[in-house]
Write a protein that holds these residues in place. Structure first.
Motif, PDB file in Angstrom:
ATOM      1  N   LEU A 123      20.586  29.183  -0.951  1.00 58.47           N
ATOM      2  CA  LEU A 123      19.588  28.486  -1.752  1.00 58.47           C
ATOM      3  C   LEU A 123      18.405  27.920  -0.956  1.00 58.47           C
ATOM      4  O   LEU A 123      17.249  28.105  -1.371  1.00 58.47           O
ATOM      5  CB  LEU A 123      20.293  27.386  -2.541  1.00 58.47           C
ATOM      6  CG  LEU A 123      19.584  26.810  -3.749  1.00 58.47           C
ATOM      7  CD1 LEU A 123      19.161  27.893  -4.731  1.00 58.47           C
ATOM      8  CD2 LEU A 123      20.507  25.816  -4.433  1.00 58.47           C
ATOM      9  N   PRO A 124      18.634  27.277   0.198  1.00 60.18           N
ATOM     10  CA  PRO A 124      17.479  26.702   0.911  1.00 60.18           C
ATOM     11  C   PRO A 124      16.461  27.765   1.319  1.00 60.18           C
ATOM     12  O   PRO A 124      15.244  27.513   1.283  1.00 60.18           O
ATOM     13  CB  PRO A 124      18.111  26.049   2.148  1.00 60.18           C
ATOM     14  CG  PRO A 124      19.537  25.829   1.790  1.00 60.18           C
ATOM     15  CD  PRO A 124      19.914  26.927   0.861  1.00 60.18           C
ATOM     16  N   GLU A 167      14.547  28.911  -1.731  1.00 59.78           N
ATOM     17  CA  GLU A 167      13.541  27.885  -2.046  1.00 59.78           C
ATOM     18  C   GLU A 167      12.338  27.989  -1.109  1.00 59.78           C
ATOM     19  O   GLU A 167      11.183  27.840  -1.536  1.00 59.78           O
ATOM     20  CB  GLU A 167      14.170  26.483  -1.957  1.00 59.78           C
ATOM     21  CG  GLU A 167      15.114  26.193  -3.106  1.00 59.78           C
ATOM     22  CD  GLU A 167      15.956  24.929  -2.898  1.00 59.78           C
ATOM     23  OE1 GLU A 167      16.534  24.458  -3.892  1.00 59.78           O
ATOM     24  OE2 GLU A 167      16.053  24.426  -1.757  1.00 59.78           O
ATOM     25  N   ARG A 217      10.330  30.948  -2.150  1.00 61.48           N
ATOM     26  CA  ARG A 217       9.611  30.600  -3.398  1.00 61.48           C
ATOM     27  C   ARG A 217       8.316  29.831  -3.085  1.00 61.48           C
ATOM     28  O   ARG A 217       7.283  30.013  -3.737  1.00 61.48           O
ATOM     29  CB  ARG A 217      10.542  29.766  -4.292  1.00 61.48           C
ATOM     30  CG  ARG A 217       9.950  29.214  -5.576  1.00 61.48           C
ATOM     31  CD  ARG A 217       9.720  30.283  -6.655  1.00 61.48           C
ATOM     32  NE  ARG A 217       8.754  31.288  -6.292  1.00 61.48           N
ATOM     33  CZ  ARG A 217       8.643  32.478  -6.884  1.00 61.48           C
ATOM     34  NH1 ARG A 217       9.427  32.817  -7.866  1.00 61.48           N
ATOM     35  NH2 ARG A 217       7.729  33.340  -6.493  1.00 61.48           N
ATOM     36  N   ALA A 218       8.387  29.002  -2.064  1.00 60.58           N
ATOM     37  CA  ALA A 218       7.250  28.134  -1.736  1.00 60.58           C
ATOM     38  C   ALA A 218       6.083  28.897  -1.116  1.00 60.58           C
ATOM     39  O   ALA A 218       4.960  28.407  -1.126  1.00 60.58           O
ATOM     40  CB  ALA A 218       7.710  27.022  -0.785  1.00 60.58           C
ATOM     41  N   TYR A 265      19.967  29.220  -8.552  1.00 58.93           N
ATOM     42  CA  TYR A 265      18.905  30.147  -8.117  1.00 58.93           C
ATOM     43  C   TYR A 265      17.831  30.279  -9.200  1.00 58.93           C
ATOM     44  O   TYR A 265      16.649  30.418  -8.893  1.00 58.93           O
ATOM     45  CB  TYR A 265      19.509  31.504  -7.726  1.00 58.93           C
ATOM     46  CG  TYR A 265      20.314  31.391  -6.449  1.00 58.93           C
ATOM     47  CD1 TYR A 265      19.720  31.619  -5.215  1.00 58.93           C
ATOM     48  CD2 TYR A 265      21.650  31.005  -6.470  1.00 58.93           C
ATOM     49  CE1 TYR A 265      20.440  31.474  -4.033  1.00 58.93           C
ATOM     50  CE2 TYR A 265      22.388  30.857  -5.306  1.00 58.93           C
ATOM     51  CZ  TYR A 265      21.775  31.091  -4.086  1.00 58.93           C
ATOM     52  OH  TYR A 265      22.482  30.942  -2.921  1.00 58.93           O
ATOM     53  N   ALA A 312      15.835  27.258  -8.883  1.00 57.98           N
ATOM     54  CA  ALA A 312      14.947  27.315  -7.713  1.00 57.98           C
ATOM     55  C   ALA A 312      13.707  28.173  -7.966  1.00 57.98           C
ATOM     56  O   ALA A 312      12.826  28.254  -7.110  1.00 57.98           O
ATOM     57  CB  ALA A 312      15.714  27.866  -6.510  1.00 57.98           C
TER      58      ALA A 312
END
Ligand code: DX5
Ligand code: ZN
Length: 220
Positions: free
Chosen positions: A47-48, A51, A54-55, A77, A80
């Motif tokens: 997940l991190p 993320e 995604r950023a 997810y 996220a």
């Protein structure tokens, strides 16, 4: 049909994911492989990292969860910001409930099948989905050889989806390259994951364009 090409970041430089993403502006989505050393014998990212990806990109994120207990972990997810979340039906305890939950969160819900898993037991579940992923290698590693034995299952899945109507995407993942993509497209695939063939190419974005051209021509 215009084929969707979704490069797998598994074959990209994990120390420079943002730079790798910038080499493929023509991709239709970024395929992100999450592995847990349990459902498959490999460990990638979680997940991190999703993320963080995604950023740095507005591209569609197609998250492929090769993990045990997706019922518990998959919704995070979608939360996220992944536009599409794929769980393996072999690992899901309640695939209908999970697909509904993912859709309720605003994500596309997708179900993956390993090479030895038949589609027929899940035919009644297809209206709950936005995409079916037929694995064309045993999940766990990039760079494996395409399994031709999956082609009849792809054709049977295409027939089930056509009978259903609607717009459920049909995706393949594993060993997709200029040598194998036409076979998949002719069998009815519209969405193609490609890892080593894209990131191993001298010009990854040109390879995305070439794969799309070959698949689109073979489908029509
Ligand atoms: C394998 C992964 C794939 C992998 C495909 O288990 O799900 O997404 O990256 O890599 P290639 O295209 O090299 O077979
Ligand atoms: Zn994958």
């Amino acid at each position: 049909m215009t084929a969707r090409i979704m490069p797998s970041l598994l074959s990209a430089d994990f120390a420079n994911l943002q730079a790798a993403i910038e080499t493929i502006p023509g991709a239709d989505a970024l395929h992100v492989d999450v592995m847990d050393y349990h459902f498959v014998p490999n460990l990638t990212l979680g997940l991190p990292v999703v993320e963080a990806i995604r950023a740095v990109t507005p591209a569609m994120l197609d998250v492929h969860l090769m993990i045990s207990d997706p019922d518990r972990w998959a919704p995070a997810y979608a939360e996220a910001g992944a536009e599409s979340v794929t769980f393996h039906v072999e690992a899901a305890a309640a695939p209908v409930r999970l697909a509904r939950e993912l859709r309720h969160q605003g994500a596309r819900a997708a179900m993956a099948l390993k090479p030895a898993t038949p589609i027929e037991p899940y035919a009644d579940l297809l209206p709950e989905l936005d995409m079916v992923l037929i694995m064309t290698v045993e999940p766990g590693f990039g760079g494996q050889r395409f399994l031709d034995l999956c082609l009849p299952k792809i054709e049977r899945t295409r027939a089930l989806l056509d009978r259903l109507g609607g717009d459920v995407w049909l995706q393949v993942d594993g060993g997709v390259s200029v040598e194998t993509i036409e076979r998949c497209a002719a069998a009815g695939v519209d969405s193609f994951v490609a890892g080593s063939s894209v990131f191993g190419a001298e010009d990854p974005d040109a390879m995305v364009t070439e794969l799309r051209r070959l698949a689109s021509a073979a489908a029509s």
